[in-house]
Design an enzyme around this catalytic site. Structure first.
Site, PDB file in Angstrom:
ATOM      1  N   ARG A 117       0.230  -1.085   0.028  1.00  0.00           N
ATOM      2  CA  ARG A 117      -0.430   0.206   0.558  1.00  0.00           C
ATOM      3  C   ARG A 117       0.781   1.158  -0.092  1.00  0.00           C
ATOM      4  NH1 ARG A 117      -3.452  -3.824   3.911  1.00  0.00           N
ATOM      5  NH2 ARG A 117      -1.380  -3.392   4.923  1.00  0.00           N
ATOM      6  N   ILE A 118       1.797   1.634   0.704  1.00  0.00           N
ATOM      7  CA  ILE A 118       2.077   2.374   1.258  1.00  0.00           C
ATOM      8  C   ILE A 118       3.852   2.111  -0.482  1.00  0.00           C
ATOM      9  CG2 ILE A 118       3.842   3.551   2.892  1.00  0.00           C
ATOM     10  CD1 ILE A 118       2.508   2.456   5.124  1.00  0.00           C
TER      11      ILE A 118
ATOM     12  N   ARG B  51      10.336  -0.023   9.446  1.00  0.00           N
ATOM     13  CA  ARG B  51      11.237  -0.381  10.619  1.00  0.00           C
ATOM     14  C   ARG B  51      12.245  -0.550  10.642  1.00  0.00           C
ATOM     15  NH1 ARG B  51       6.407   0.627  11.700  1.00  0.00           N
ATOM     16  NH2 ARG B  51       4.365  -0.748  13.170  1.00  0.00           N
TER      17      ARG B  51
ATOM     18  N   GLU C 185      15.236   2.201  18.377  1.00  0.00           N
ATOM     19  CA  GLU C 185      14.195   3.112  19.189  1.00  0.00           C
ATOM     20  C   GLU C 185      13.567   3.008  20.725  1.00  0.00           C
ATOM     21  OE1 GLU C 185      11.932   3.745  14.685  1.00  0.00           O
ATOM     22  OE2 GLU C 185      10.472   3.067  17.073  1.00  0.00           O
TER      23      GLU C 185
ATOM     24  N   HIS D   2       9.740   8.866  14.604  1.00  0.00           N
ATOM     25  CA  HIS D   2       8.558   7.621  14.381  1.00  0.00           C
ATOM     26  C   HIS D   2       7.137   8.132  14.454  1.00  0.00           C
ATOM     27  CE1 HIS D   2       7.521   3.117  14.272  1.00  0.00           C
ATOM     28  NE2 HIS D   2       6.471   4.142  13.580  1.00  0.00           N
TER      29      HIS D   2
HETATM   30  N1  LIG Z   1       6.897   5.238   9.613  1.00  0.00           N
HETATM   31  C1  LIG Z   1       5.584   4.597  10.061  1.00  0.00           C
HETATM   32  O1  LIG Z   1       5.300   5.861  11.313  1.00  0.00           O
HETATM   33  C2  LIG Z   1       4.874   3.708   9.340  1.00  0.00           C
HETATM   34  C3  LIG Z   1       3.254   4.175   9.004  1.00  0.00           C
HETATM   35  C4  LIG Z   1       2.763   2.967   8.259  1.00  0.00           C
HETATM   36  C5  LIG Z   1       3.458   1.596   8.289  1.00  0.00           C
HETATM   37  N2  LIG Z   1       4.598   1.848   8.358  1.00  0.00           N
HETATM   38  C6  LIG Z   1       5.408   0.273   7.886  1.00  0.00           C
HETATM   39  O2  LIG Z   1       5.464   0.049   7.030  1.00  0.00           O
HETATM   40  C7  LIG Z   1       4.686  -1.424   6.399  1.00  0.00           C
HETATM   41  C8  LIG Z   1       4.488  -1.015   4.833  1.00  0.00           C
HETATM   42  O3  LIG Z   1       2.878  -0.742   5.242  1.00  0.00           O
HETATM   43  P1  LIG Z   1       1.699  -1.026   3.869  1.00  0.00           P
HETATM   44  O4  LIG Z   1       0.274  -0.598   4.893  1.00  0.00           O
HETATM   45  O5  LIG Z   1       2.282  -0.723   2.717  1.00  0.00           O
HETATM   46  O6  LIG Z   1       1.968  -2.805   3.873  1.00  0.00           O
HETATM   47  P2  LIG Z   1       1.490  -4.014   2.783  1.00  0.00           P
HETATM   48  O7  LIG Z   1       1.573  -4.936   3.739  1.00  0.00           O
HETATM   49  O8  LIG Z   1       0.859  -2.983   1.876  1.00  0.00           O
HETATM   50  O9  LIG Z   1       2.594  -3.918   1.689  1.00  0.00           O
HETATM   51  C9  LIG Z   1       4.224  -4.400   2.542  1.00  0.00           C
HETATM   52  C10 LIG Z   1       4.750  -4.954   1.076  1.00  0.00           C
HETATM   53  O10 LIG Z   1       5.510  -5.662   1.333  1.00  0.00           O
HETATM   54  C11 LIG Z   1       6.026  -6.792   0.785  1.00  0.00           C
HETATM   55  N3  LIG Z   1       7.418  -8.133   1.660  1.00  0.00           N
HETATM   56  C12 LIG Z   1       7.212  -8.703   2.277  1.00  0.00           C
HETATM   57  N4  LIG Z   1       8.284  -9.186   2.136  1.00  0.00           N
HETATM   58  C13 LIG Z   1       9.066  -9.179   1.374  1.00  0.00           C
HETATM   59  C14 LIG Z   1      10.345  -8.997   1.757  1.00  0.00           C
HETATM   60  N5  LIG Z   1      11.257 -10.237   2.055  1.00  0.00           N
HETATM   61  N6  LIG Z   1      10.819  -7.896   0.516  1.00  0.00           N
HETATM   62  C15 LIG Z   1      10.085  -7.076  -0.385  1.00  0.00           C
HETATM   63  N7  LIG Z   1       9.190  -7.435  -0.276  1.00  0.00           N
HETATM   64  C16 LIG Z   1       8.816  -8.243   0.964  1.00  0.00           C
HETATM   65  C17 LIG Z   1       4.672  -7.177   0.562  1.00  0.00           C
HETATM   66  O11 LIG Z   1       4.435  -8.544  -0.523  1.00  0.00           O
HETATM   67  C18 LIG Z   1       4.128  -5.368   0.621  1.00  0.00           C
HETATM   68  O12 LIG Z   1       3.808  -5.722  -1.267  1.00  0.00           O
HETATM   69  C19 LIG Z   1       4.386  -1.732   7.805  1.00  0.00           C
HETATM   70  O13 LIG Z   1       4.237  -3.383   8.296  1.00  0.00           O
HETATM   71  C20 LIG Z   1       4.811  -0.900   9.094  1.00  0.00           C
HETATM   72  O14 LIG Z   1       6.136  -1.516  10.028  1.00  0.00           O
HETATM   73  C21 LIG Z   1       5.869   2.855   9.312  1.00  0.00           C
END
Ligand SMILES: NC(=O)c1ccc[n+]([C@@H]2O[C@H](COP(=O)([O-])OP(=O)(O)OC[C@H]3O[C@@H](n4cnc5c(N)ncnc54)[C@H](O)[C@@H]3O)[C@@H](O)[C@H]2O)c1
Length: 331
Positions: free
Chosen positions: A161-162, A243, A272, A290
């Protein structure tokens, strides 16, 4: 406040927007930590004990010990999309539903990751300091040169998603987009986002910006290590708003200090809130505590979604965003 046997009872482990607490209170007996700091573990266990629902945050370790100490628990609703603070397998074994808050934070987090990218490339924090220090005494042709963003190549590691929201932003900057993901996006998405899948080595070698958006999993821990950083261009920037442990922070310090890469923007850290002391002294890294999803609107949406998930499970309905839906079908 003691839980009433006749009412649904929820513990909220951390200060949330008052609207979200009121939402929970309208349908359940609620005790909550009104301080925006983690509770001592013993207090968390004591106050959660006997309650059926928990609204928790990423600093709460929801593990075997907590689950064993709170056998009445039916649901733990994390106010985050990432859930690496939760032992999901242990919760599933015990029939505890885990929920997260996907989607509602996607655009806000991508906005912030993009801000880090721009701030690192165009040296916004250094420029601000320069002016505040009273050093702006004349315009200079050679002052604070940074890297261009438009027309460059963005490498997205984790195209969920992100990651995809980052690709949408890149279109406005006329960028070429490469992505690496465990799963390939469908052809229509690749076309729409003008993104091409690459292996990690190719992405690191060809990108001017590498931005991390994978979950923290055993296989993504230190995905960006010394070897990966050495593959990047000397003119490239790394952004991590996913992360901290996905990046080997000690290797990153060396990469930034020795010029393996040009700079970085970090919202998250390996241990962190401790930040590697080597990062603090470097001017080519932008540091943030964060706050990727921390817009007022989004933090409220996240809290409301977590509360709704928690209430749904306690009221016998399907939660909106379960992490382990198999628990629901088993019941
Ligand atoms: N900084 C922040 O405040 C903040 C905010 C939101 C999310 N996040 C982090 O961002 C991450 C992603 O969020 P999202 O909603 O996009 O999640 P998501 O599940 O939609 O996307 C994660 C993607 O990573 C891929 N993935 C999994 N294992 C992998 C690997 N070994 N190599 C490459 N790609 C791999 C998955 O297939 C998926 O497409 C969250 O898990 C969270 O830890 C951080």
């Amino acid at each position: 406040m003691a839980a009433q046997a006749s009412r649904l009872s929820i513990f909220i482990s951390r200060s949330l927007p008052p609207e979200a607490v009121a939402r929970a209170r309208s349908r359940a007996d609620v005790d909550f930590n009104d301080v925006d700091a983690p509770l001592p573990r013993a207090e968390l266990l004591r106050r959660l004990h006997g309650r059926q629902g928990l609204v928790c945050v990423i600093t709460d370790a929801i593990d075997e010990e907590l689950l064993a100490a709170c056998p009445e628990l039916k649901v733990a609703a994390n106010v985050a999309v990432g859930f690496n603070n939760i032992d999901v397998a242990a919760a599933t074994r015990r029939g505890v539903v885990i929920t997260n808050t996907p989607d509602v934070l996607t655009e806000t987090t991508a906005d912030f990751a993009w801000s880090l990218l721009m701030a690192a490339a165009r040296r916004v924090v250094e420029a601000d300091r320069y002016v505040r220090d009273g050093r702006f005494t004349q315009w200079e042709n050679m002052l604070l040169h940074g890297g261009d963003i438009h027309g460059k190549t963005l490498g997205i590691v984790g195209f969920g998603r992100i990651g995809r929201a980052m690709a949408r932003r890149a279109q406005g900057f006329g960028m070429r987009v490469l992505y690496q993901d465990a799963v390939a996006a469908d052809a229509a998405t690749e076309r729409e986002l003008r993104a091409a899948r690459a292996d990690l080595a190719t992405l690191l070698r060809e990108s001017d910006f590498v931005t991390i958006h994978t979950p923290l999993l055993p296989e993504t821990r230190h995905l960006i290590n010394a070897e990966a950083l050495q593959r990047m261009k000397k003119t490239a920037y790394l952004v991590n708003a996913a992360r901290g442990p996905v990046v080997d922070e000690a290797a990153l310090v060396q990469a930034l200090a020795e010029g393996w890469i040009a700079g970085a923007g970090l919202d998250v850290f390996e241990d962190e809130p401790t930040v590697h002391p080597g990062l603090v002294g470097l001017s080519n890294v932008v540091l943030a505590p964060h706050i990727g999803s921390a817009s007022a609107d989004t933090r409220l949406r996240m809290a409301n979604l977590a509360v709704d998930n928690c209430l749904a499970v306690l009221e016998g309905k399907a939660p909106l965003t379960p992490v382990n839906p198999e628990v629901l079908t088993r019941k």
